[in-house]
Design an enzyme around this catalytic site. Structure first.
Site, PDB file in Angstrom:
ATOM      1  N   TYR A   1     -63.779  24.631  10.676  1.00  0.00           N
ATOM      2  CA  TYR A   1     -63.316  25.372  11.645  1.00  0.00           C
ATOM      3  C   TYR A   1     -62.945  24.789  12.766  1.00  0.00           C
ATOM      4  O   TYR A   1     -63.915  23.783  13.536  1.00  0.00           O
ATOM      5  CB  TYR A   1     -64.898  26.166  11.928  1.00  0.00           C
ATOM      6  CG  TYR A   1     -64.908  26.689  13.284  1.00  0.00           C
ATOM      7  CD1 TYR A   1     -63.784  27.884  13.874  1.00  0.00           C
ATOM      8  CD2 TYR A   1     -65.987  26.326  14.276  1.00  0.00           C
ATOM      9  CE1 TYR A   1     -64.027  28.104  15.336  1.00  0.00           C
ATOM     10  CE2 TYR A   1     -66.066  26.738  15.609  1.00  0.00           C
ATOM     11  CZ  TYR A   1     -64.984  27.864  16.144  1.00  0.00           C
ATOM     12  OH  TYR A   1     -64.964  28.155  17.343  1.00  0.00           O
TER      13      TYR A   1
ATOM     14  N   ASP B   1     -74.991  26.080  11.265  1.00  0.00           N
ATOM     15  CA  ASP B   1     -74.467  27.479  12.090  1.00  0.00           C
ATOM     16  C   ASP B   1     -74.263  28.535  11.274  1.00  0.00           C
ATOM     17  O   ASP B   1     -73.449  28.718  10.311  1.00  0.00           O
ATOM     18  CB  ASP B   1     -73.132  27.036  12.927  1.00  0.00           C
ATOM     19  CG  ASP B   1     -72.414  27.967  13.525  1.00  0.00           C
ATOM     20  OD1 ASP B   1     -72.954  29.184  13.510  1.00  0.00           O
ATOM     21  OD2 ASP B   1     -71.358  27.790  14.320  1.00  0.00           O
TER      22      ASP B   1
ATOM     23  N   LYS C   1     -69.835  37.423  15.785  1.00  0.00           N
ATOM     24  CA  LYS C   1     -69.022  37.394  14.636  1.00  0.00           C
ATOM     25  C   LYS C   1     -69.754  38.649  13.965  1.00  0.00           C
ATOM     26  O   LYS C   1     -68.989  39.692  13.294  1.00  0.00           O
ATOM     27  CB  LYS C   1     -69.317  36.189  13.477  1.00  0.00           C
ATOM     28  CG  LYS C   1     -68.665  35.149  14.264  1.00  0.00           C
ATOM     29  CD  LYS C   1     -67.174  35.301  14.475  1.00  0.00           C
ATOM     30  CE  LYS C   1     -66.799  34.029  15.404  1.00  0.00           C
ATOM     31  NZ  LYS C   1     -65.240  34.002  15.824  1.00  0.00           N
TER      32      LYS C   1
ATOM     33  N   ILE D   1     -73.595  31.767  11.864  1.00  0.00           N
ATOM     34  CA  ILE D   1     -73.173  33.084  12.832  1.00  0.00           C
ATOM     35  C   ILE D   1     -72.486  33.855  11.871  1.00  0.00           C
ATOM     36  O   ILE D   1     -72.226  35.171  12.307  1.00  0.00           O
ATOM     37  CB  ILE D   1     -72.255  32.160  13.738  1.00  0.00           C
ATOM     38  CG1 ILE D   1     -72.261  33.289  14.761  1.00  0.00           C
ATOM     39  CG2 ILE D   1     -70.960  32.055  13.141  1.00  0.00           C
ATOM     40  CD1 ILE D   1     -71.500  32.863  16.196  1.00  0.00           C
TER      41      ILE D   1
END
Lengths: 445, 445
Positions: free
Chosen positions: A154, A239, A282, A241
Site C-alpha cells: 500500500y 493493520d 475503510k 483496516i
C-alpha cells in the site's frame, strides 16, 4: 534541487522537508492532479478522467446519512445536545475518551470477528491510522532499523513510516506466479538480504486483508508469520483496516484470533509484540472523520503512543458522533452486510470487465481494489515501460490507477485499480474504455 | 533504564520512544496525576487538589453552548444537515477545506487585529497547533539545528519540537529584573553561545502574547527581533494563539502588523521567513476540538506542511461545525469581548490575592496565567529547593502549578499559575490557602 542551490534560496527548508516535498511530487500524486483538473462526469464531462486510484469507499455513505437522519432528535444542535460542549471543549485524554474506547473495543471485536471481547484499556483511539503507523515507526525502530513488509505494498505505508520517522520498509517481494503471497522462507531470505545491507528488522508490518492485492491471509499463513516473528523477537503490526470489507471466501482471520489459538508461549510473546490497527476510514467509509485505533497489550508502547498522540488525537466532537454510531450495533451489522454486498457487486463488475478485455487480476475477495496485470500493454517490461503506459492510461484512456512502482511491485506492469470511489457510471465507462483500448491494441499488433 | 536492560526486555521499544516515555514522567505531569487522583470540589472534596497548572479557558464555554442552542435548527442531526456527510465522509484536503480556510483567514484577521485581510490560499488548517509546531520543526531544522526561544518557556513547545523532530530550543534567557523580557543583544549573545556548542539556529520561535508570562510584545520589540532575524536569515515563527485573550494595556501587536509597517526589503524577507500560528484552543476555549492554522506565504513550506498534515489533519465534521462558528462574525465579536472581561476579572482576583499573600507576579495583561515568584518560600534558591516547594505546594497546600524547571525558568522559584481552568470557588480557595500558608511561613520565620 542540489544542496548548493538550496542553501542560497530565500526561506529554505530543511533537507528532510525537501525530501517530503519531493515525495509528494511522485507519479502517484500526478494522477490525482489530473483527476482534479479534468474529472469525469457522465453528463457534464463524459470524456473526463476517471479516478480508480483512490482506496475510498463511497458506495454506502447513503446508509450513514440515513442513520444520521433517523438520529436527528438525539443530535439537536450538537451531538447529544449543546450542553455536551462543556465536556468536549477542554483538553481530552490523548488516546480517546473512556466511552469511545469501550465502543471501539466492541466495534473491533465485531469487525475482526473475535470470539473474546477486547479490554477497552488496551485500546487507544487517535486521529486516524496514518498517525498511528507513524507513531509505531517512531516507537519500535531507531535509525538503521526497519519494518519487514511483503511487496507489492500500500503506497501510503512507506510515506507513513519513512518521511519523518525515517523507518524504511524492508520489502519481502512476492511473485505473480504465487499471486504475490510470501512464505516464511521468503521472510527469512529478506532478513538475510536486508541485514547484509546493515538494516535491522524490528517488526513485521502486515496489511491484512492485503492492500493492494485485495486478498485475505489464511490462518496457516498468519500462524507461520507469527512463529517467524517469535523466533526473531520481532514485533507484529497487523493493520486490519479492511477486516469488514471481506465479501467472498475465504473468511477473514485476525492476527488476534491466531494468537488466541496459539500455545501459551506464543500467547505470552504476543502480549508484548502483537499490535493491531483498525479504523472507520475503510469499513465505514469515513476517512474524512480522521479516527482510528490500536489494540496493544504492551503497556510501555501504549504509554509512548499516548504521549505522541498529542500531535494527532481525535477531535472530541468527532469522538462523540462516532461513539453514538459505534454503539448502535444493530446498525453496524446492517451496514457491514449491505456494504459487503455492494462491494462484491462492484468488484465483480470490474473483474469480469477486465477479463473480457484480457486483463488478468490477482484472485481477490476483499478491499476496495484489485491488482491488475497490464503487462501485455507495456512496450518494455521495465519501469520505463510501466511509466509510459501509466501516462497513456492517464492521458489517453483517461483513467488514474496506481502504477506498480508506487506499490513497489516486484514485477513492473501491475497496477492497483480501485473500484469503490467512482460512481457506477464512471466504473462502467472505465471498463468500456479499457475494452476498447485492448481491442485497438490487439488490432495494432 | 540502561541500554543493556532494554535490549533484553520483552517487547522493547526504540530508544527514541523510551525518551518520549521518560519525558512524560516529568514533574510537570506528576501534578496532573495528583489533580486527577484527588480533584477539588467545593462540596464533595473541599480539601482536594486545585488545578492551576493547565492553560485552559473554561470561563466562556457557556457562550459556545448558547450559540449551539440558537443554531439548533441549522444543525439538524448533523452540522448543516445529514446530507452533508456525503461531502465530509471522503478524504479531504490535508490542509482544510477552502471554506474553512476562508473563514479562518477572517478569524485570524479579527483576532490578530490586522488591517489587511489574509489571503485564504496562504492559510493552512490542521488538527491543532501542536502538530503544526512539530511540522515546523521537521520542516525548518535538520539535525544539529534548533529554534531560538526566549525563556521561561511554554513547557509544551519543547515537547513539540524535540521529542520526535529532535529540534532543540536554543534558549535566550530573560532576567526577572527586566520581567524576563529579552533584547536583540540577548538574542545575539544566545546565538554565540549555542553556536559554540555546535547548535545552529534556524528560526526564532515566539509565543506572542508570551506564555508563561502573560505579557504582550511591543511593536518596538517585535521590530528589533524581525531585524535580527533578517540580518541572520532566520525564520520567524510567531505563535499568536492568545491574541484575543489580551485584556489590558498595552494592546496586542501581531508580527504581521510589524511586517506590514516595515520597509520593502523587510517585507520581502518576511514573505519567505515569517510564519504565524493561530487556533481555537485558547481564544475560543476549544482545545478538545483539535483545530489550528498557520499563515505562511512560503509556498515550499506550505507544500511540505500540507504533505505532513496527512498525519494530523482536522476532522471534516469538526471543520464543518467550526466553519459555521467562525463565519458568525457578530458572535465572535461578542465572545471575544465578554471573554476578555471574564479573564480580566479572574486574573485580577489571582494577582491581588497573591499580592496580599506577598507573592509577586510579573505584570501581565493577557493569557490564562501569570508567572509568580515563590522564591521567598524556597529553602534553597536552586532546582532542589524549587522541587521541594513544588511538592509541598502539591501535597500540603494541594495546588498544582507549573514549576520553573518545567518552564526552563532562568531563575528557580518562579511558577506558572493558570487562572482560567479552575472554577471561581477553586480559585478563591487556592488564593485563601496560599495566604494562610504565607502567614504560617512568616510566623515560622
Amino acid at each position: 534541487m542540489g544542496g548548493a542551490e538550496r542553501v542560497t534560496r530565500e526561506g529554505a527548508l530543511s533537507e528532510r522537508a525537501e525530501r517530503v516535498v519531493a515525495r509528494s511530487s511522485s507519479p502517484y500524486y500526478a494522477g490525482w492532479k489530473e483527476v482534479a483538473r479534468n474529472p469525469y462526469d457522465k453528463k457534464s464531462n463524459p470524456e473526463g478522467c476517471i479516478q480508480l486510484g483512490l482506496a475510498e469507499n463511497m458506495l454506502s455513505v447513503d446508509l450513514i446519512e440515513e442513520w444520521l437522519s433517523v438520529h436527528r432528535l438525539d443530535f439537536s444542535g450538537y451531538p447529544g445536545g449543546p450542553a455536551n460542549v462543556h465536556d468536549d471543549a477542554p483538553y481530552q485524554s490523548n488516546h480517546g475518551s473512556l466511552r469511545i474506547r469501550q465502543a471501539f473495543a466492541k466495534f473491533m471485536q465485531k469487525a475482526l470477528q473475535l470470539r473474546t471481547p477486547l479490554e477497552p484499556e488496551h485500546v487507544l483511539v487517535g486521529g486516524g491510522c496514518s498517525g498511528l503507523i507513524e507513531i509505531l515507526a517512531f516507537s519500535l525502530a531507531d535509525p538503521g532499523q526497519g519494518f519487514l513488509h511483503p511487496s507489492p505494498i500500500y503506497p501510503g505505508f512507506e510515506t507513513d513510516t519513512l518521511v519523518r520517522a525515517g523507518t524504511p520498509l524492508l520489502l519481502v517481494p512476492g511473485k505473480s506466479a504465487d499471486h504475490f503471497a510470501v512464505t516464511r522462507d521468503d521472510l527469512e531470505a529478506a532478513v538475510a538480504e536486508h541485514s547484509a545491507r546493515g538494516l535491522v528488522p524490528r517488526a513485521l508490518l502486515l496489511a491484512s486483508p492485503n492492500n493492494p492485492l485485495g486478498t485475505t491471509y489464511t490462518h496457516e499463513q498468519l500462524s507461520s508469520y507469527l512463529a517467524f516473528c517469535k523466533a526473531r523477537s520481532l514485533h507484529v503490526i497487523s493493520d486490519e483496516i479492511y477486516a469488514a470489507s471481506v465479501f467472498g471466501p475465504p473468511a477473514f482471520v485476525s492476527m488476534l484470533t491466531v494468537v488466541e489459538e496459539s500455545d501459551k508461549e506464543t500467547r505470552e510473546f504476543a502480549r508484548e509484540h502483537v499490535h493491531v490497527l483498525y479504523g472507520i476510514s475503510k469499513d465505514l467509509g469515513l476517512p474524512g472523520f480522521r479516527l482510528g485505533g490500536m489494540y496493544t497489550r504492551n503497556a510501555r508502547l501504549a504509554e509512548a503512543t499516548s504521549a505522541q498522540l498529542r500531535f494527532c488525537s481525535a477531535s472530541s466532537v468527532t469522538q462523540r458522533l462516532v461513539t453514538s454510531l459505534l454503539e448502535d450495533e444493530a446498525f453496524l451489522d446492517y451496514f457491514f452486510e449491505e456494504n459487503r454486498t455492494r462491494l462484491r457487486r462492484r468488484q465483480h463488475l470490474l473483474v469480469t470487465g477486465f477479463a473480457e478485455a484480457g486483463i488478468q487480476t490477482v484472485p481477490a475477495n476483499s478491499g476496495l481494489f484489485v491488482f491488475a496485470n497490464f503487462r501485455p500493454f507495456l512496450e518494455t517490461l521495465d519501469e520505463e515501460g510501466e511509466f509510459a503506459f501509466y501516462m497513456e492510461l492517464l492521458k489517453e484512456i483517461r483513467i488514474n490507477a496506481n502504477p506498480g512502482v508506487a506499490c513497489r511491485s516486484p514485477e513492473p506492469g501491475w497496477f492497483r485499480v480501485c473500484f469503490a470511489a467512482a460512481s457506477d457510471d464512471a466504473l462502467e465507462a472505465a471498463v468500456h474504455r479499457l475494452k476498447d483500448f485492448a481491442e485497438r491494441t490487439r488490432r495494432r499488433d
